[in-house]
Every structure is written in C-alpha cells, then in structure tokens.
Scaffold this motif. Structure first.
Motif, PDB file in Angstrom:
ATOM      1  N   ALA A  50     -27.076 227.528  37.581  1.00 56.41           N
ATOM      2  CA  ALA A  50     -25.941 226.692  38.012  1.00 56.41           C
ATOM      3  C   ALA A  50     -25.548 225.696  36.917  1.00 56.41           C
ATOM      4  N   VAL A  51     -26.553 225.138  36.232  1.00 55.66           N
ATOM      5  CA  VAL A  51     -26.275 224.185  35.138  1.00 55.66           C
ATOM      6  C   VAL A  51     -25.468 224.873  34.032  1.00 55.66           C
ATOM      7  N   ILE A  52     -25.906 226.057  33.643  1.00 54.55           N
ATOM      8  CA  ILE A  52     -25.223 226.765  32.552  1.00 54.55           C
ATOM      9  C   ILE A  52     -23.784 227.087  32.965  1.00 54.55           C
ATOM     10  N   LYS A  53     -23.618 227.531  34.208  1.00 49.99           N
ATOM     11  CA  LYS A  53     -22.273 227.868  34.680  1.00 49.99           C
ATOM     12  C   LYS A  53     -21.383 226.616  34.717  1.00 49.99           C
ATOM     13  N   PHE A  54     -21.943 225.501  35.198  1.00 51.24           N
ATOM     14  CA  PHE A  54     -21.164 224.260  35.270  1.00 51.24           C
ATOM     15  C   PHE A  54     -20.707 223.828  33.867  1.00 51.24           C
ATOM     16  N   ILE A  55     -21.626 223.895  32.913  1.00 57.20           N
ATOM     17  CA  ILE A  55     -21.285 223.479  31.542  1.00 57.20           C
ATOM     18  C   ILE A  55     -20.164 224.366  30.993  1.00 57.20           C
ATOM     19  N   LYS A  56     -20.271 225.663  31.246  1.00 53.39           N
ATOM     20  CA  LYS A  56     -19.232 226.587  30.742  1.00 53.39           C
ATOM     21  C   LYS A  56     -17.906 226.371  31.461  1.00 53.39           C
ATOM     22  N   ASP A  57     -17.926 226.359  32.787  1.00 54.29           N
ATOM     23  CA  ASP A  57     -16.680 226.262  33.569  1.00 54.29           C
ATOM     24  C   ASP A  57     -15.906 224.984  33.266  1.00 54.29           C
ATOM     25  N   ASN A  58     -16.625 223.919  32.923  1.00 51.16           N
ATOM     26  CA  ASN A  58     -15.980 222.607  32.782  1.00 51.16           C
ATOM     27  C   ASN A  58     -15.837 222.146  31.331  1.00 51.16           C
ATOM     28  N   ASP A  59     -16.054 223.057  30.399  1.00 56.47           N
ATOM     29  CA  ASP A  59     -15.873 222.760  28.974  1.00 56.47           C
ATOM     30  C   ASP A  59     -16.639 221.493  28.553  1.00 56.47           C
ATOM     31  N   ILE A  60     -17.847 221.373  29.092  1.00 57.09           N
ATOM     32  CA  ILE A  60     -18.628 220.136  28.896  1.00 57.09           C
ATOM     33  C   ILE A  60     -18.992 219.915  27.423  1.00 57.09           C
ATOM     34  N   ILE A  61     -19.197 221.001  26.688  1.00 53.24           N
ATOM     35  CA  ILE A  61     -19.622 220.832  25.282  1.00 53.24           C
ATOM     36  C   ILE A  61     -18.519 220.113  24.490  1.00 53.24           C
ATOM     37  N   ASN A  62     -17.281 220.609  24.610  1.00 50.77           N
ATOM     38  CA  ASN A  62     -16.192 219.978  23.850  1.00 50.77           C
ATOM     39  C   ASN A  62     -15.905 218.569  24.341  1.00 50.77           C
TER      40      ASN A  62
END
Ligand SMILES: Cc1ncc(COP(=O)(O)O)c(C=O)c1O
Length: 389
Positions: free
Chosen positions: A290-302
């Motif tokens: 779920a953490v990995i999906k959340f980071i991807k779906d919400n563009d958290i890295i950028n």
C-alpha cells in the motif's frame, strides 16, 4: 480517559527508562499532524523517527491492513503467498539497479544484521568497516557498526571484526580495507549523526574502489528510503548501485517491517542460515504494498523534491546568530546550531512543531512527505521565532 499525570505515572512506573520522554501525550494523528490529549495540534516533523513518510493513518495503508486483518494474519515464509510475491517484485523495481532479491524482516537493525550475515556468508571474510558518526541500530551486530559511544558503552564486548573510519574520506577507506574485509557500510546521509551529507565524489569513489577490491558495498537506507530524500532511495541521487541495501522505517506506513536487498549472485547462501518468524508476514506485506502504491499514485517523490527545496530555502532565509548551517535533501533536513538542540525542541513543541535532535546540536526535521506548503511556512515561522535571540 486517563489524565496526563496518570498516563505519565504509569509509563514511568512500568517502562524500563531507556527513553527520555517528552511531556506530551499523543492521542491521534492524520497526515502530517498529531494531536495531544488536550486537543492541541502539532505539525509533526518527528514523523515517527522517519517512519511516517506516507502520513499518519494513511488511507491506503489503513484499508489494506483492515482487509488483511480479515483475510490472513499469519503466514511464515515456509509457505508461498501472493502478496509477498508481489511485494518482492515491487521492491526489485524500486531499488537501485543490481538489487534483485530480498530478505524480509521487522526493523532497521534486523535488516542490517541480515546485511552483515550475508556479507560474511557470501565473501567468507569477516571484517566490516563502518563510519564515524554512523548509526545502524542497536542489536549487537548493528550496534557494532554504530559509532556513538553513548549507545555502545554499556554493552561490551560487541561483535568482533567491526571498525570505524572517518566519513567523507576516501583515503581512510583505502587504508582500512585489507584481505579480510567483507563489506563497508554507509548512510548516504548520516541521520542520527547530524544530517551529514555524503559528497558525491566520495560516494562514487567509494563504489569504484570497493568494486576493484571485491569488497561489498552496503548502503543503509533505513532512514533515507521510501521517498524521504526526494528519490525512492538516496542512492538514486548519485546513481549509486550498492551490493546490499537495507530499509525499514517508512516501508510499512507505520507497521513494523524491514528488508535487506541484494544482487542476484547468491550461490553461497545456505538454506536455513537466516530467518525470522514475522519476516514477510501478511500484514507487513500488505501495508508495504500500500505504501509503494500510495507513493506512486500521488507522485510523492517529485513533490518531496520540490517541498524539500522550498523548506530548505525558507530555513536558509532565517537570520539568527545561532544558526551555523541548514542542510538536507528532500524532506530530511537539519539545522546545525551553535548550542545544544534540546531546549529549542521544547520551545518548538510549545509553538506546535515537533522535531528531533540529531547529535548534540542539530535540529532534525523528518515530516511526513504529505506535509503541505502552508505547514512548512508555519514550521519556518516557529523556527524563526524560537531561534531569535
Ligand atoms: C540509518 C539507520 N539505520 C538503522 C536504524 C535502526 O532502525 P530500527 O530502529 O528500526 O532498528 C536507524 C534508526 O534510526 C537508522 O536511522
């Protein structure tokens, strides 16, 4: 509901006393905020010591864990399990090139223990080199790699074969490596050690030298992983490709989990040479997915990259004779001051901002990566206020 005094009295009476506790009783959290039992709201730059990257009570994590609690809660690694298979595949995708296989565990210290055991098993050598001011955890192997005297002094003898060399000093590494060296472990940014950032030339030089010597390069990403520095892993900031990587903290979105990642050449690994009852358990696996999906779906890295830049620049604009340096990457930020950090942490908390020390004189900020610009403005305003002399 118990009062502040009753809760404090019970915690003091029944816990061991190893934690210096602040006089705040936390009641609930959401995103980048915490509330105490009096209803006071805080912007949380402690972020569970860096374990709350996706925010408190993250909705992806909450629903994944709720569903998991009603489907399967125990499944050790002697059985196969679909979500574990998916998590292992996801980890291979998000970690640096060359990392392909994973040992799942429950904490950062355990991930590092696995790293040291695999390093010895794979090389047949027994010496591990670590760095001055490095922090790798508190179990005996991890503690042996940890530098700070206050964590080590009551526990000798530690594990033999560990030594420490100065950080950001390639010549020291060249001098220290010998025919018994199995591995060198480093943080790309030393967290506990004071938000000390590795120089790009140094880290690349380390990688090149270790490859030439056949010594394994272990990067401890327990604090820097899962988006914290504006990249999936801080190794990515410099294109580093460690032989072994360790992670934990924010991997589970609040659920305890850790992992050691390693390259594909594991011919020397012996069956049953390592293991963990809760390693790869279904709840941790579901929450990590779920953490990995959340980071991807919400563009958290950028977003972290941008917010981090804004936070650091705003802090740099504060004019206070107490500030020696503001430094960091992404939302892993330190303000080195000329005096002890703890009194200022207390003042910040009074103002509604929770932050951490790093070493004696660094104020450390590890907010959830879902923090908003307005909250950063609020934190900067409060830092400005408490550092005014
Ligand atoms: C870089 C690093 N490695 C390892 C650890 C240990 O992790 P844990 O407390 O989950 O054992 C920490 C914890 O702060 C850390 O910052």
């Amino acid at each position: 509901m118990m009062s502040f005094e009753e809760i404090k009295e019970k915690e003091e009476r029944y816990s061991t006393g190893v934690y210096p506790k602040r006089d705040i009783v936390i009641k609930k959290g959401k995103g980048a905020y915490l509330w105490d039992i009096n209803g006071k709201k805080y912007v949380d730059c402690v972020g569970g010591h860096g374990s709350a990257n996706v925010g408190h009570c993250n909705p992806y994590v909450a629903s994944a864990v709720k569903e998991q609690l009603e489907t399967l809660t125990s499944c050790t690694e002697i059985f196969l399990y679909e979500k574990r298979a998916l998590l292992l595949e996801e980890l291979a995708k998000i970690t640096p090139t060359g990392i392909e296989k994973f040992f799942l565990c429950n904490s950062g210290a355990e991930a590092n223990e696995a790293a040291f055991k695999f390093a010895r098993m794979l090389t047949g050598k027994n010496e591990i080199i670590a760095t001055v001011k490095g922090f790798h955890g508190r179990t005996f192997g991890a503690l042996s790699a940890t530098w700070e005297k206050k964590y080590r002094e009551y526990f000798y003898p530690l594990v033999p074969g560990f030594s420490h060399i100065p950080y950001n000093n390639l010549d020291a590494l060249k001098e220290a490596v010998n025919e018994n060296t199995a591995a060198f472990i480093i943080e790309v940014i030393q967290g506990e050690g004071g938000i000390r950032i590795g120089d790009e030339d140094y880290l690349r030089g380390v990688q090149k030298f270790l490859k030439e010597k056949g010594v394994l390069f272990i990067i401890d990403e327990v604090q820097t992983g899962f988006g914290r520095t504006g990249a999936w892993f801080a190794s990515d900031l410099y294109g580093l490709e460690p032989d072994i990587i360790t992670m934990a903290k924010s991997m589970g979105g609040g659920i305890p989990v850790g992992a050691m990642g390693i390259g594909a050449n594991l011919e020397n690994v012996k069956k049953l040479s390592h293991g963990s009852t809760f390693g790869g358990n279904p709840i941790a696996v579901a929450s990590s997915l779920a953490v990995i999906k959340f980071i991807k779906d919400n563009d958290i890295i950028n977003k972290t990259k941008e917010l981090g830049r804004y936070f650091i620049e705003s802090l740099k604009e504060i004019s206070s004779p107490l500030i020696r340096e503001v430094r960091g990457k992404g939302l892993m930020i330190g303000i080195e001051i000329k005096t002890k950090a703890t009194p200022f942490l207390k003042k910040l908390a009074d103002q509604g901002v929770l932050a951490l020390p790093a070493g004696r004189n660094v104020l450390r900020f590890l907010p959830p990566l879902v923090i908003e610009k307005d909250d950063i403005d609020f934190v900067v305003e409060k830092v400005n206020k408490v550092l005014k002399v």
